[in-house]
Design a protein around this motif. Sequence first.
Motif, mmCIF file in Angstrom:
data_model
loop_
_atom_site.group_PDB
_atom_site.id
_atom_site.type_symbol
_atom_site.label_atom_id
_atom_site.label_comp_id
_atom_site.label_asym_id
_atom_site.label_seq_id
_atom_site.Cartn_x
_atom_site.Cartn_y
_atom_site.Cartn_z
ATOM 1 N N ALA A 6 0.934 -1.125 -0.036
ATOM 2 C CA ALA A 6 0.078 0.014 -0.204
ATOM 3 C C ALA A 6 0.901 1.454 0.117
ATOM 4 O O ALA A 6 0.477 2.179 -0.775
ATOM 5 C CB ALA A 6 -0.946 0.186 1.164
ATOM 6 N N VAL A 7 1.901 1.318 0.846
ATOM 7 C CA VAL A 7 2.801 2.517 0.889
ATOM 8 C C VAL A 7 3.576 2.688 -0.297
ATOM 9 O O VAL A 7 3.724 3.628 -0.771
ATOM 10 C CB VAL A 7 3.513 2.386 2.071
ATOM 11 C CG1 VAL A 7 4.506 3.629 2.279
ATOM 12 C CG2 VAL A 7 2.909 2.279 3.399
ATOM 13 N N SER A 8 4.074 1.471 -0.703
ATOM 14 C CA SER A 8 4.888 1.528 -1.928
ATOM 15 C C SER A 8 4.070 2.081 -3.118
ATOM 16 O O SER A 8 4.756 2.732 -4.101
ATOM 17 C CB SER A 8 5.427 0.088 -2.186
ATOM 18 O OG SER A 8 6.327 -0.285 -1.270
ATOM 19 N N CYS A 9 2.956 1.587 -3.251
ATOM 20 C CA CYS A 9 2.047 2.174 -4.584
ATOM 21 C C CYS A 9 2.040 3.761 -4.542
ATOM 22 O O CYS A 9 2.094 4.340 -5.489
ATOM 23 C CB CYS A 9 0.537 1.442 -4.292
ATOM 24 S SG CYS A 9 -0.580 2.168 -5.356
ATOM 25 N N VAL A 10 1.495 4.225 -3.227
ATOM 26 C CA VAL A 10 1.357 5.518 -3.219
ATOM 27 C C VAL A 10 2.949 6.304 -3.635
ATOM 28 O O VAL A 10 2.723 7.120 -4.348
ATOM 29 C CB VAL A 10 0.812 6.016 -1.969
ATOM 30 C CG1 VAL A 10 0.673 7.667 -2.026
ATOM 31 C CG2 VAL A 10 -0.663 5.296 -1.705
ATOM 32 N N PHE A 11 3.777 5.948 -3.143
ATOM 33 C CA PHE A 11 4.894 6.621 -2.942
ATOM 34 C C PHE A 11 5.577 6.389 -4.292
ATOM 35 O O PHE A 11 6.409 7.333 -4.950
ATOM 36 C CB PHE A 11 5.922 6.199 -1.811
ATOM 37 C CG PHE A 11 5.552 6.717 -0.483
ATOM 38 C CD1 PHE A 11 4.425 7.630 -0.372
ATOM 39 C CD2 PHE A 11 6.544 6.324 0.531
ATOM 40 C CE1 PHE A 11 4.059 8.212 0.911
ATOM 41 C CE2 PHE A 11 6.095 6.949 1.815
ATOM 42 C CZ PHE A 11 4.884 7.776 2.097
ATOM 43 N N ALA A 52 -6.511 6.733 -4.169
ATOM 44 C CA ALA A 52 -5.102 7.738 -3.995
ATOM 45 C C ALA A 52 -4.352 7.887 -5.219
ATOM 46 O O ALA A 52 -3.991 9.148 -5.295
ATOM 47 C CB ALA A 52 -4.552 6.931 -2.891
ATOM 48 N N VAL A 53 -4.223 6.879 -5.834
ATOM 49 C CA VAL A 53 -3.243 7.188 -7.390
ATOM 50 C C VAL A 53 -4.110 8.332 -8.182
ATOM 51 O O VAL A 53 -3.381 9.166 -8.777
ATOM 52 C CB VAL A 53 -3.136 5.941 -8.071
ATOM 53 C CG1 VAL A 53 -2.675 6.043 -9.584
ATOM 54 C CG2 VAL A 53 -2.368 5.063 -7.147
ATOM 55 N N LEU A 66 5.215 19.902 8.481
ATOM 56 C CA LEU A 66 4.155 20.986 8.611
ATOM 57 C C LEU A 66 2.840 19.647 8.557
ATOM 58 O O LEU A 66 2.945 18.648 8.085
ATOM 59 C CB LEU A 66 3.882 21.608 7.544
ATOM 60 C CG LEU A 66 4.766 22.753 7.164
ATOM 61 C CD1 LEU A 66 4.648 23.575 5.734
ATOM 62 C CD2 LEU A 66 5.118 23.838 8.343
ATOM 63 N N PRO A 67 1.900 20.147 9.518
ATOM 64 C CA PRO A 67 0.611 19.493 9.527
ATOM 65 C C PRO A 67 -0.068 19.151 8.109
ATOM 66 O O PRO A 67 -0.134 19.880 7.325
ATOM 67 C CB PRO A 67 -0.077 19.871 10.647
ATOM 68 C CG PRO A 67 0.140 21.548 10.386
ATOM 69 C CD PRO A 67 1.676 21.247 10.124
ATOM 70 N N GLY A 68 -0.340 17.900 7.865
ATOM 71 C CA GLY A 68 -1.178 17.421 6.764
ATOM 72 C C GLY A 68 -2.661 18.068 6.581
ATOM 73 O O GLY A 68 -3.423 18.140 7.520
ATOM 74 N N ALA A 69 -3.014 18.514 5.363
ATOM 75 C CA ALA A 69 -4.645 18.649 5.277
ATOM 76 C C ALA A 69 -5.206 17.646 4.659
ATOM 77 O O ALA A 69 -4.753 17.367 3.308
ATOM 78 C CB ALA A 69 -4.759 20.146 4.588
ATOM 79 N N SER A 70 -6.295 17.150 5.115
ATOM 80 C CA SER A 70 -6.858 15.957 4.664
ATOM 81 C C SER A 70 -7.550 16.257 3.268
ATOM 82 O O SER A 70 -7.817 17.384 3.103
ATOM 83 C CB SER A 70 -7.893 15.421 5.380
ATOM 84 O OG SER A 70 -8.626 14.586 4.976
ATOM 85 N N GLU A 71 -7.425 15.381 2.251
ATOM 86 C CA GLU A 71 -7.904 15.594 0.930
ATOM 87 C C GLU A 71 -8.729 14.252 0.526
ATOM 88 O O GLU A 71 -8.250 13.089 0.818
ATOM 89 C CB GLU A 71 -6.933 15.740 -0.012
ATOM 90 C CG GLU A 71 -7.404 15.904 -1.423
ATOM 91 C CD GLU A 71 -6.465 16.874 -2.451
ATOM 92 O OE1 GLU A 71 -6.368 16.363 -3.642
ATOM 93 O OE2 GLU A 71 -5.754 17.841 -1.709
ATOM 94 N N GLY A 72 -9.796 14.242 0.040
ATOM 95 C CA GLY A 72 -10.497 13.265 -0.497
ATOM 96 C C GLY A 72 -9.705 12.382 -1.108
ATOM 97 O O GLY A 72 -9.120 12.662 -2.003
ATOM 98 N N LEU A 73 -10.137 10.927 -0.923
ATOM 99 C CA LEU A 73 -9.432 9.958 -1.880
ATOM 100 C C LEU A 73 -10.274 9.702 -3.005
ATOM 101 O O LEU A 73 -11.413 10.021 -3.133
ATOM 102 C CB LEU A 73 -9.262 8.805 -0.911
ATOM 103 C CG LEU A 73 -8.156 8.715 -0.209
ATOM 104 C CD1 LEU A 73 -7.747 7.545 0.459
ATOM 105 C CD2 LEU A 73 -6.956 9.250 -0.656
#
Length: 237
Positions: A20-25, A152-153, A216-223
Amino acid sequence: MNARNQQFQLTVESRQLKEAVSCVFHTLLLHRSVGKFRYKAEGSYSVGVVGTEDVDCDYVDLTYVRANSPELTDLLESDVGAFCDAIGSVPQTVVSGRIALEFFQKRKRQWPLPEDVVPWEIWQLQVDVVRVESENEYHRLRDSVGECLGDAVLTVCGAVNRPLYLPKMPIQSDLSLVFDTRLSDIQPYLFRVVHQLGSGPGDYHRRMLKPGETLLPGASEGLSTTVRKLLKDTLSL
């Protein structure tokens, strides 16, 4: 300069965490990398090609595309693996953690001060790692995680193709202030991976960080899905 921040949230089974992490990164690094620069003279250069390859996940119902660079893959897997090991060492039914991919540039300062590190884009992934009790639960999670990663992609592809700030193309002498020049087959923008166990405020475990630096703190964005086709269409633009 304020760094752009985006955050995803995901619930995975322990076997799915690395994929999962590898896919996004890897999706991010594919869009934040260029071919190797070959300078003929100052201000005159050619840029190599970034190859791509499909990756079929073993524990998630998903195929994604990454840069065809064994060196970049090994570099990222080392950082992601450290996060997975840290998560796996916690003997709890549900373990939370955050891992972020941060792009930055360096700015020279007067001697003897070291170069200043300035983040310009940060992508955070908040994960809850659960332990499933049955194969039925695992298969349901396999499908749902695939859909979430597809969303996410799509979000990544939409974001990186908007007109956003990117560091200016440097002169040859300043190339290492903007790009990671260590790799022989690809040239990503300078990046680092940071991670933290738990979901609250805390210190990130960092690679190549200086004392006093903070995320910096993240701002949530819809997946939503059709991941491979979208990526290939994006790359052909």
